[in-house]
Design a protein around this motif. Sequence first.
Motif, mmCIF file in Angstrom:
data_model
loop_
_atom_site.group_PDB
_atom_site.id
_atom_site.type_symbol
_atom_site.label_atom_id
_atom_site.label_comp_id
_atom_site.label_asym_id
_atom_site.label_seq_id
_atom_site.Cartn_x
_atom_site.Cartn_y
_atom_site.Cartn_z
ATOM 1 N N SER A 90 -67.884 -50.167 -40.433
ATOM 2 C CA SER A 90 -66.548 -50.710 -40.733
ATOM 3 C C SER A 90 -65.472 -49.639 -40.805
ATOM 4 C CB SER A 90 -66.590 -51.496 -42.049
ATOM 5 O OG SER A 90 -67.021 -50.642 -43.113
ATOM 6 N N ASP A 91 -65.776 -48.510 -41.434
ATOM 7 C CA ASP A 91 -64.792 -47.436 -41.578
ATOM 8 C C ASP A 91 -65.126 -46.202 -40.751
ATOM 9 O OD1 ASP A 91 -63.201 -48.854 -43.446
ATOM 10 O OD2 ASP A 91 -64.646 -48.374 -45.032
ATOM 11 N N GLY A 92 -66.036 -46.351 -39.800
ATOM 12 C CA GLY A 92 -66.355 -45.239 -38.915
ATOM 13 C C GLY A 92 -66.783 -43.992 -39.664
ATOM 14 N N TYR A 93 -66.182 -42.878 -39.305
ATOM 15 C CA TYR A 93 -66.547 -41.601 -39.921
ATOM 16 C C TYR A 93 -66.134 -41.522 -41.389
ATOM 17 C CZ TYR A 93 -68.075 -39.520 -35.527
ATOM 18 O OH TYR A 93 -68.786 -39.221 -34.396
ATOM 19 N N GLN A 94 -65.272 -42.409 -41.851
ATOM 20 C CA GLN A 94 -64.835 -42.416 -43.252
ATOM 21 C C GLN A 94 -65.682 -43.356 -44.110
ATOM 22 O OE1 GLN A 94 -62.713 -40.061 -44.070
ATOM 23 N NE2 GLN A 94 -62.697 -39.615 -41.855
ATOM 24 N N SER A 114 -63.178 -28.591 -36.893
ATOM 25 C CA SER A 114 -62.158 -29.577 -36.523
ATOM 26 C C SER A 114 -62.786 -30.961 -36.418
ATOM 27 C CB SER A 114 -61.535 -29.199 -35.175
ATOM 28 O OG SER A 114 -62.522 -29.277 -34.145
ATOM 29 N N GLN A 115 -61.931 -31.978 -36.380
ATOM 30 C CA GLN A 115 -62.406 -33.356 -36.238
ATOM 31 C C GLN A 115 -63.165 -33.522 -34.918
ATOM 32 O OE1 GLN A 115 -62.300 -35.918 -38.333
ATOM 33 N NE2 GLN A 115 -63.253 -37.338 -36.887
ATOM 34 N N GLU A 116 -62.661 -32.870 -33.854
ATOM 35 C CA GLU A 116 -63.316 -32.966 -32.546
ATOM 36 C C GLU A 116 -64.730 -32.380 -32.599
ATOM 37 O OE1 GLU A 116 -60.312 -31.796 -33.107
ATOM 38 O OE2 GLU A 116 -59.108 -33.418 -32.248
ATOM 39 N N SER A 117 -64.901 -31.274 -33.353
ATOM 40 C CA SER A 117 -66.222 -30.642 -33.467
ATOM 41 C C SER A 117 -67.191 -31.543 -34.230
ATOM 42 C CB SER A 117 -66.096 -29.292 -34.187
ATOM 43 O OG SER A 117 -65.282 -28.409 -33.440
ATOM 44 N N VAL A 118 -66.676 -32.221 -35.219
ATOM 45 C CA VAL A 118 -67.516 -33.152 -35.991
ATOM 46 C C VAL A 118 -68.035 -34.262 -35.079
ATOM 47 C CG1 VAL A 118 -67.515 -34.879 -37.839
ATOM 48 C CG2 VAL A 118 -66.410 -32.659 -38.209
ATOM 49 N N VAL A 119 -67.150 -34.819 -34.268
ATOM 50 C CA VAL A 119 -67.533 -35.899 -33.359
ATOM 51 C C VAL A 119 -68.540 -35.392 -32.324
ATOM 52 C CG1 VAL A 119 -66.702 -37.484 -31.579
ATOM 53 C CG2 VAL A 119 -65.384 -37.153 -33.694
ATOM 54 N N GLU A 120 -68.312 -34.203 -31.761
ATOM 55 C CA GLU A 120 -69.227 -33.635 -30.773
ATOM 56 C C GLU A 120 -70.617 -33.419 -31.381
ATOM 57 O OE1 GLU A 120 -68.910 -33.161 -27.500
ATOM 58 O OE2 GLU A 120 -67.016 -34.251 -27.781
ATOM 59 N N ALA A 121 -70.650 -32.964 -32.639
ATOM 60 C CA ALA A 121 -71.934 -32.761 -33.314
ATOM 61 C C ALA A 121 -72.649 -34.092 -33.505
ATOM 62 C CB ALA A 121 -71.714 -32.073 -34.670
ATOM 63 N N ALA A 122 -71.907 -35.124 -33.869
ATOM 64 C CA ALA A 122 -72.506 -36.452 -34.042
ATOM 65 C C ALA A 122 -73.050 -36.985 -32.720
ATOM 66 C CB ALA A 122 -71.471 -37.407 -34.627
ATOM 67 N N LYS A 123 -72.312 -36.754 -31.639
ATOM 68 C CA LYS A 123 -72.793 -37.195 -30.319
ATOM 69 C C LYS A 123 -74.074 -36.463 -29.946
ATOM 70 C CE LYS A 123 -68.295 -38.541 -28.370
ATOM 71 N NZ LYS A 123 -67.239 -38.222 -27.372
ATOM 72 N N SER A 131 -67.996 -39.579 -47.640
ATOM 73 C CA SER A 131 -67.913 -40.135 -46.283
ATOM 74 C C SER A 131 -68.914 -39.476 -45.347
ATOM 75 C CB SER A 131 -66.498 -39.948 -45.738
ATOM 76 O OG SER A 131 -66.245 -38.566 -45.513
ATOM 77 N N ILE A 132 -69.168 -40.160 -44.235
ATOM 78 C CA ILE A 132 -70.060 -39.597 -43.210
ATOM 79 C C ILE A 132 -69.478 -38.288 -42.684
ATOM 80 C CG2 ILE A 132 -70.867 -39.943 -40.843
ATOM 81 C CD1 ILE A 132 -71.365 -42.871 -41.555
ATOM 82 N N GLU A 133 -68.164 -38.276 -42.466
ATOM 83 C CA GLU A 133 -67.526 -37.053 -41.967
ATOM 84 C C GLU A 133 -67.758 -35.886 -42.922
ATOM 85 O OE1 GLU A 133 -63.087 -35.214 -41.111
ATOM 86 O OE2 GLU A 133 -63.361 -37.388 -41.007
ATOM 87 N N MET A 134 -67.576 -36.127 -44.208
ATOM 88 C CA MET A 134 -67.758 -35.057 -45.181
ATOM 89 C C MET A 134 -69.206 -34.546 -45.146
ATOM 90 S SD MET A 134 -69.297 -34.592 -48.364
ATOM 91 C CE MET A 134 -69.265 -33.188 -49.458
ATOM 92 N N ASN A 135 -70.176 -35.463 -45.016
ATOM 93 C CA ASN A 135 -71.575 -35.046 -44.985
ATOM 94 C C ASN A 135 -71.900 -34.230 -43.739
ATOM 95 O OD1 ASN A 135 -73.494 -36.126 -47.239
ATOM 96 N ND2 ASN A 135 -72.001 -37.761 -46.922
ATOM 97 N N ILE A 136 -71.273 -34.560 -42.616
ATOM 98 C CA ILE A 136 -71.482 -33.746 -41.418
ATOM 99 C C ILE A 136 -70.806 -32.390 -41.595
ATOM 100 C CG2 ILE A 136 -71.000 -33.561 -38.937
ATOM 101 C CD1 ILE A 136 -71.234 -36.601 -38.757
#
Length: 586
Positions: free
Chosen positions: A466-470, A445-454, A432-437
């Motif tokens: 379609s599945d967002g971060y997954q 944390s999930q919040e840190s992953v999102v902040e890094a992506a932003k 998944s994209i989340e795992m790669n980040i």
Amino acid sequence: MSSIKRYLSFVKPYKGRIFLTIIIGMIKFGIPLLMPLFVRYIIDHIIGDQSLSEHEMLHTLFLLLGVAFFIFAIIRPPVEYLRQYLAQWVGNRVLFDIREQLFDHIQKLSLGFYARSKTGEIISRVIHDVEQTKNFIMTGLMNIWLDMSTIIIAVIIMLTMDIKLTLVSLMLFPVYVVAVKIFYGRLRQLTRHRSQALAEVQGHLHERVQGIPVTRSFALEEYEQKQFSQHNKNFLNRALDHTEWNARTFAVMNTVTDLGPLLVVGFASYFVITADLTIGTMVAFVNYMERVYSPLRRLISSSTTLVQSIASMDRVYEFIDETYDIEDKADAPWLTEVKGTVQFDHVYFRYQNHEEMVLKDINLEVAQGETIALVGMSGGGKSTLISLIPRFYDVTDGTIRIDGTDIRDVQARSIRDKIGMVLQDNLLFSESIEMNIRMGNPDASQESVVEAAKAANAHQFITELSDGYQTLVGERGVKLSGGQKQRIAIARIFLKNPPLLILDEATSALDLESEHLIQEALENLASNRTTFVVAHRLSTITHADRIIVLDHGQIVEVGTHHQLLAKQGSYYNLYQVQNLDFPNDI
């Protein structure tokens, strides 16, 4: 130390279970040895005993059959289950331990090793060859001993029945031993050649599968088919050589094991005719010959299997013995904190001892938070220079220091832990994209992953999937565009938050929109970090604090963008080649 001795070091922790498996196996293989004794007793002491009445014969027969059914139907099944389960358990545990060590070994091997090795061949050794070594446990440490025990027990029982006939049955054993010695040395060599040829096929196949887009784009299908056929034909020839010798081995061995029972039948019949042997003993002996020569035939097959497993063992340890180009000193500490100053002090480097120097007398001091751009023609040494900082290679001469510490005096992993790298072709794993980040910080944390992506300008396109971060990105991130993959790679560096940053052609081969988004993300990423930028497109590094021009492994110019243009030297010429507009104030 031989491969077998080294392999036994993996087996040693499970020697108790192996011993228990052999004991249970001896019971399992020993139970069938009772059958000829039952038959002999029925023929000589029930059917052949004229003093017994029909009722007494039937009573004794049913009693004997009851005992036999109890042994074969009640005792043997759980014994067989335990032997199979324990044997497979030990074999799989040993393979698990070997692959654990091999994967650790793979991660420590230098980039130089991977530059000269095919991925498919490495995978072949870790998967195919390791799996083949399992037969050494199952066959060499268990079945061979059980078959030999079966033969010994059977021979002892035969000796108690008739010594002369037992000696006849053993007449061909010396021939068998000599044949084994002659045939199996050559078989081991042929097995190694076959395994190497198979590894070459797998290596070629792995490489070509990855290169299918190139094959298609150049219409090279027929050419590649011929290339594969050459490797495949080489494996076929090696396999046929092995098969031919293996067939010879089995032909000779099976002839020996077939002649043995014939000799026994002939001599036993003679002894019965001359009244020196009872019919029951003869029948029992013929049955025991099957009990002796069946394990002997299995020993032939087991010997072939054992030769194959030892050949695979040799290949596994050949891989394990690959040396590490980068090794930490015995007492090297962990580099705990990095401010960000980097110094190159008379650095020289070459990839192989017999090659010319790729870098020559590099002297450079980089201050904390400074952005350094490395430019020059292809082959000038830019990528080589930055690969020395995380110790992908060690300098041939000179010193590289971080915050005044020689990087060879600390653990290499601790240096890499403080460095973030964004490359031209960043590898994404097929998850998944989340795992790669999260590769930047698995515990984030999930919040840190999102902040890094932003921060990497990646959040918007991720949420539109379609599945967002997954969303699964496919092998090497094939489902994403080049710009999207770069932003995922930048996001994981934001998550890692290292004090040192290396950008190697991070914005090349991208469309203008992607380049703008990535350039903005990279500028945010480089803020307050010591940054090394390698770039061919000079427009992307005009903001650098200093630009270093490399030519044939040497620093030829140092300065800011405006200073170097004003000098009208190497940088000026590179700038002119790219047809960029010159500022009016140069």
